[in-house]
Structure formats: C-alpha cells, structure tokens
Design a protein around this motif. Structure first.
Motif, short mmCIF file in Angstrom:
data_model
loop_
_atom_site.label_atom_id
_atom_site.label_comp_id
_atom_site.label_asym_id
_atom_site.label_seq_id
_atom_site.Cartn_x
_atom_site.Cartn_y
_atom_site.Cartn_z
N PRO A 16 7.01 -4.46 1.06
CA PRO A 16 6.30 -5.12 2.16
C PRO A 16 4.84 -5.29 1.74
CG PRO A 16 6.80 -2.83 2.73
CD PRO A 16 7.42 -3.09 1.39
N ALA A 18 1.34 -7.03 3.26
CA ALA A 18 0.69 -7.76 4.35
C ALA A 18 -0.04 -8.98 3.82
CB ALA A 18 -0.29 -6.82 5.06
N MET A 41 4.33 -5.50 7.33
CA MET A 41 4.41 -4.66 8.52
C MET A 41 4.11 -5.48 9.78
SD MET A 41 1.06 -2.35 8.10
CE MET A 41 -0.58 -3.03 8.24
N GLN A 70 9.80 -4.65 8.55
CA GLN A 70 9.04 -3.40 8.70
C GLN A 70 8.21 -3.41 9.97
OE1 GLN A 70 5.39 -2.23 6.53
NE2 GLN A 70 6.62 -0.62 5.61
N ASN A 97 6.92 1.94 9.00
CA ASN A 97 5.76 2.14 8.13
C ASN A 97 5.11 3.48 8.43
OD1 ASN A 97 2.96 2.17 7.31
ND2 ASN A 97 3.15 0.01 6.85
N LYS A 139 9.11 4.27 5.03
CA LYS A 139 8.27 4.18 3.82
C LYS A 139 7.07 5.10 3.99
CE LYS A 139 6.16 0.71 0.77
NZ LYS A 139 4.73 0.69 1.07
N HIS A 169 5.85 5.99 -1.95
CA HIS A 169 4.75 5.46 -2.75
C HIS A 169 3.95 6.67 -3.21
CE1 HIS A 169 0.65 3.13 -2.77
NE2 HIS A 169 1.04 3.49 -3.97
N TYR A 177 -5.24 2.41 -2.97
CA TYR A 177 -4.44 1.88 -4.08
C TYR A 177 -5.07 2.26 -5.42
CZ TYR A 177 -2.22 -0.50 -0.32
OH TYR A 177 -1.55 -0.74 0.85
N ASN A 200 8.26 3.97 -5.67
CA ASN A 200 7.29 2.88 -5.57
C ASN A 200 5.92 3.34 -6.10
OD1 ASN A 200 5.20 1.74 -2.98
ND2 ASN A 200 6.03 0.37 -4.52
N ASP A 202 2.97 1.35 -9.06
CA ASP A 202 2.60 1.07 -10.45
C ASP A 202 3.74 0.58 -11.34
OD1 ASP A 202 0.02 1.61 -9.84
OD2 ASP A 202 -0.04 3.59 -10.78
N GLY A 224 5.47 -3.94 -5.78
CA GLY A 224 4.48 -4.59 -4.93
C GLY A 224 3.60 -5.51 -5.74
N ARG A 225 2.42 -5.00 -6.14
CA ARG A 225 1.43 -5.84 -6.82
C ARG A 225 1.95 -6.42 -8.13
NH1 ARG A 225 -2.80 -1.32 -6.85
NH2 ARG A 225 -0.80 -0.24 -7.12
C1 LIG Z 1 -2.15 -6.48 -0.24
C2 LIG Z 1 -1.21 -5.36 0.09
C3 LIG Z 1 -0.55 -5.35 1.30
C4 LIG Z 1 0.33 -4.31 1.61
N1 LIG Z 1 0.99 -4.34 2.79
C5 LIG Z 1 1.89 -3.37 3.10
C6 LIG Z 1 2.66 -3.41 4.28
O1 LIG Z 1 2.55 -4.33 5.10
N2 LIG Z 1 3.53 -2.39 4.51
C7 LIG Z 1 3.70 -1.34 3.62
O2 LIG Z 1 4.50 -0.45 3.86
N3 LIG Z 1 2.99 -1.30 2.47
C8 LIG Z 1 2.12 -2.29 2.20
N4 LIG Z 1 1.46 -2.25 1.01
C9 LIG Z 1 1.78 -1.22 0.02
C10 LIG Z 1 2.87 -1.71 -0.94
O3 LIG Z 1 4.07 -1.97 -0.26
C11 LIG Z 1 3.13 -0.68 -2.05
O4 LIG Z 1 3.56 0.51 -1.46
C12 LIG Z 1 1.90 -0.39 -2.90
O5 LIG Z 1 1.23 -1.59 -3.23
C13 LIG Z 1 2.26 0.38 -4.17
O6 LIG Z 1 3.17 -0.36 -4.95
P1 LIG Z 1 2.70 -1.23 -6.23
O7 LIG Z 1 1.95 -0.28 -7.14
O8 LIG Z 1 3.98 -1.73 -6.82
O9 LIG Z 1 1.80 -2.30 -5.72
C14 LIG Z 1 0.55 -3.26 0.70
C15 LIG Z 1 -0.12 -3.28 -0.54
C16 LIG Z 1 -0.98 -4.30 -0.85
C17 LIG Z 1 -1.67 -4.28 -2.18
#
Ligand SMILES: Cc1cc2nc3c(=O)[nH]c(=O)nc-3n(C[C@H](O)[C@H](O)[C@H](O)COP(=O)(O)O)c2cc1C
Length: 328
Positions: A16, A18, A41, A70, A97, A139, A169, A177, A200, A202, A224-225
């Motif tokens: 997810p 945002a 979310m 979510q 969430n 999550k 995460h 982050y 989750n 990196d 995610g990213r």
């Molecule tokens: C821009 C952005 C928006 C995010 N929005 C949500 C969200 O709406 N709900 C959620 O549970 N996590 C959200 N996250 C967290 C990601 O789902 C994920 O847990 C986090 O980025 C770590 O994973 P990654 O290292 O693969 O990015 C968001 C992260 C980023 C960077």
C-alpha cells in the motif's frame, strides 16, 4: 489468507502506497506478475461518512484482483464498519494499517501508535474479523521505537485475534523510512506465529527478495519503493524464485519501457482525467527515467511543463534519443 498467500502463484506483493498505489499503478504491477496488490490506506471515518474523496480510493476493476483494501483508524467498531464497507465494495482482503508513522494519523490514535497498545490491537482485529468473511491482514512495523521493538508480541496477538496473515515492515515507526530495514525481526515473527508472514522493507532489486525469503523464511515479500518506475521488479522476483532465470537486472529495453510508460499514462488519464494526470504523472516520469542515460535534461524539464501535450512531446523526444543514442 493462508489460502490467499499459499494459493497465489507468485510471492511478490505490491505494498500500500499513499498517493501512488491506485488502480493504474496496480494494473501495471500486475501485468508484470505482482501476486496481490493493496490500495493505499483509507480512512475508516471517511468510509463511514461516505466522503467522495475516500470512495475514489476504492476504484477497481475485474483485472485488479486479488485486491487488498487497507483501512486505518483507532476505534474497533468504526474499523469493523469500514471493513464491511470495503468487503461490500469487492475487496478480497481487508488490511488494517498499524504501521503508518505520519503525525496526523498518529495523533488520531491510528497507524503505528496502535503498536503501543496491544490490548486495543486485539480488540480491533477481533471486531474486524467478526464483521467480514474475507481474510483480514494486518501491517505492522518492528515497533514504535528502538526501545520498544514488539513486532513478535503484536504478531502473536494478531494471530490469536484471528488475523489471517501479517506483514512486517522491518523499521520502527520513529525511523520513518530512514536507515536499513531490519530483516531479523521478520525472521523472529515468522518463528513465532503460524499464520503467513509477509516480509517488507528494502527490496530494491529482485535479488533482495530472494535474500529476504532465505534469511527470514517469510511466506511472501512486499515491495514498496522498489516498484516505483520499476514494475518489472515483480517479473524479476518471480523468475529468480522459480529458477527460470539465474541473474540479471531484469530491466526492459528503452522501447518496452516507453510502451509501459505510455500505457500507464493512458490508464491514469482515463481514471483521473487529463488535467489531474499532468499533475500526478510527473512523479512517475521521474521514477521511470531515474538513472537512465542522458535523462537529466528531460527530468529537469518535466517539473516545468504544464500541458499533457508538452510532456508527451518531451517524453517522445527523450526516448527517440535513447533509441538513437543522439539528442535530436
Ligand atoms: C510514499 C509512501 C506511501 C506509503 N503509504 C502507505 C500506506 O498507505 N499504507 C501502509 O501500510 N504503508 C504505506 N507505506 C509504507 C510501505 O507500504 C512500505 O511498508 C515501506 O515503504 C517499506 O517498504 P519498501 O522498503 O519496499 O518501500 C508508504 C510508503 C511510502 C514511501
């Protein structure tokens, strides 16, 4: 959920995000083999009050499956009602969430601050579970801060309260982050619960997913990213896990990349309308062209262009340059 995680063929899930994981973004990820995708979310209050903006987040279609929606909030009854709403709107999974570190969300008692209140976590999951027949996932982060890393405790409570799977995460809420995700906590959660655990944090290249699964024994990974401007990461992960390719960066050639950008843009434009797309698609153009040869001029220009036409023109020009090796 044990069904969903174990039945879906692939093991890479879209996080997810945002402002990002909307319908077009999810469809593009799915076209590269993403196993399951989540909406961003969605406020339980907004769903109950039926605010127009909130319902935009629920937009989906027949190809957008399986889909997790979510929700966030602090009140067990409101979250249960919100879960009923998303289930009626076609969610295959409802996710709660418990990891968002954003001030506004925390102040409202929702997101990651819930990890400080295990008793409330139990009540929320119990009520949501009672309200719907679809799987319920949760999550979480590793904890609130470094001195309260309690993902294992929260995961056990989630399991005992009826959660069907848990995503961890590996960062504390106060880390936001930054820093590196701690995969050890994912391994510890996996050792301590029977429900599926999704790891989750990196996963930037397909090889990271393989390493996370090996190190933590998690049942699936969530990206995610690493999926921003890089939806083919799902294809790479699937190939590596299936052993159908041993290595590689799994990046498409410029012509394929161009085709995907155009496809994504068109879908976005159909969903949001052309004016909003000019505003919203810039970030995707920057992600899609990050690190590409000679992209600095195009990337600098993108921020200044105000019409869809000029953005398309510049994109076309840049990809013609990539194809020919010369700027025309
Ligand atoms: C821009 C952005 C928006 C995010 N929005 C949500 C969200 O709406 N709900 C959620 O549970 N996590 C959200 N996250 C967290 C990601 O789902 C994920 O847990 C986090 O980025 C770590 O994973 P990654 O290292 O693969 O990015 C968001 C992260 C980023 C960077």
């Amino acid at each position: 959920m044990s069904d969903i995680i174990n039945l879906v063929q692939n093991k890479a899930i879209l996080a997810p995000l945002a402002g990002i994981s909307n319908l077009p973004f999810r469809l593009i990820a799915r076209s590269f083999g993403c196993a399951l995708a989540y909406t961003e979310m969605i406020s339980a209050n907004g769903l109950i009050r039926k605010t127009e903006k909130t319902f935009e987040y629920l937009k989906s279609c027949a190809d957008d499956k399986p889909l997790g929606m979510q929700i966030f909030g602090a009140d067990p009854q409101l979250l249960a009602e919100a879960a009923r709403i998303v289930a009626a709107r076609g969610a295959d999974i409802v996710d709660i969430n418990m990891g968002c570190p954003v001030k506004k969300v925390i102040k409202a008692g929702a997101g990651a601050v819930l990890m400080k209140n295990p008793e409330l976590v139990a009540r929320i999951i119990t009520e949501v579970k009672k309200a719907v027949t679809i799987p319920v996932t949760v999550k979480i982060r590793s904890g609130w801060n470094r001195s309260s890393v309690n993902a294992v405790e929260i995961a056990r409570i989630a399991e005992d309260s009826g959660a069907d799977a848990i995503t961890v995460h590996g960062r504390t809420a106060d880390q936001g982050y930054s820093g590196q995700a701690d995969w050890e906590i994912i391994a510890r959660v996996k050792e301590n619960v029977r429900i599926p655990v999704v790891g989750n944090g990196d996963i930037w290249i397909p090889q990271n997913a393989v390493a996370m699964m090996a190190q933590t024994a998690c049942d699936a990974v969530m990206v995610g990213r690493g999926a921003l401007g890089n939806p083919w990461i799902f294809d790479g992960i699937n190939h590596l896990l299936a052993g159908t390719k041993e290595q590689g960066d799994f990046f498409p050639d410029p012509a394929q990349r161009y085709e995907i950008i155009k496809k994504h843009w068109l879908m976005e434009s159909r969903l949001e309308g052309p004016v909003a797309t000019v505003r919203n698609f810039r970030k995707h153009l920057l992600w899609y062209t990050k690190g590409l040869s000679g992209s600095s001029r195009f990337r600098a220009l993108v921020g200044t262009l105000t019409s869809a036409e000029s953005m398309h023109d510049e994109l076309d020009k840049y990809f013609r340059f990539l194809a020919s090796g010369r700027l025309k």
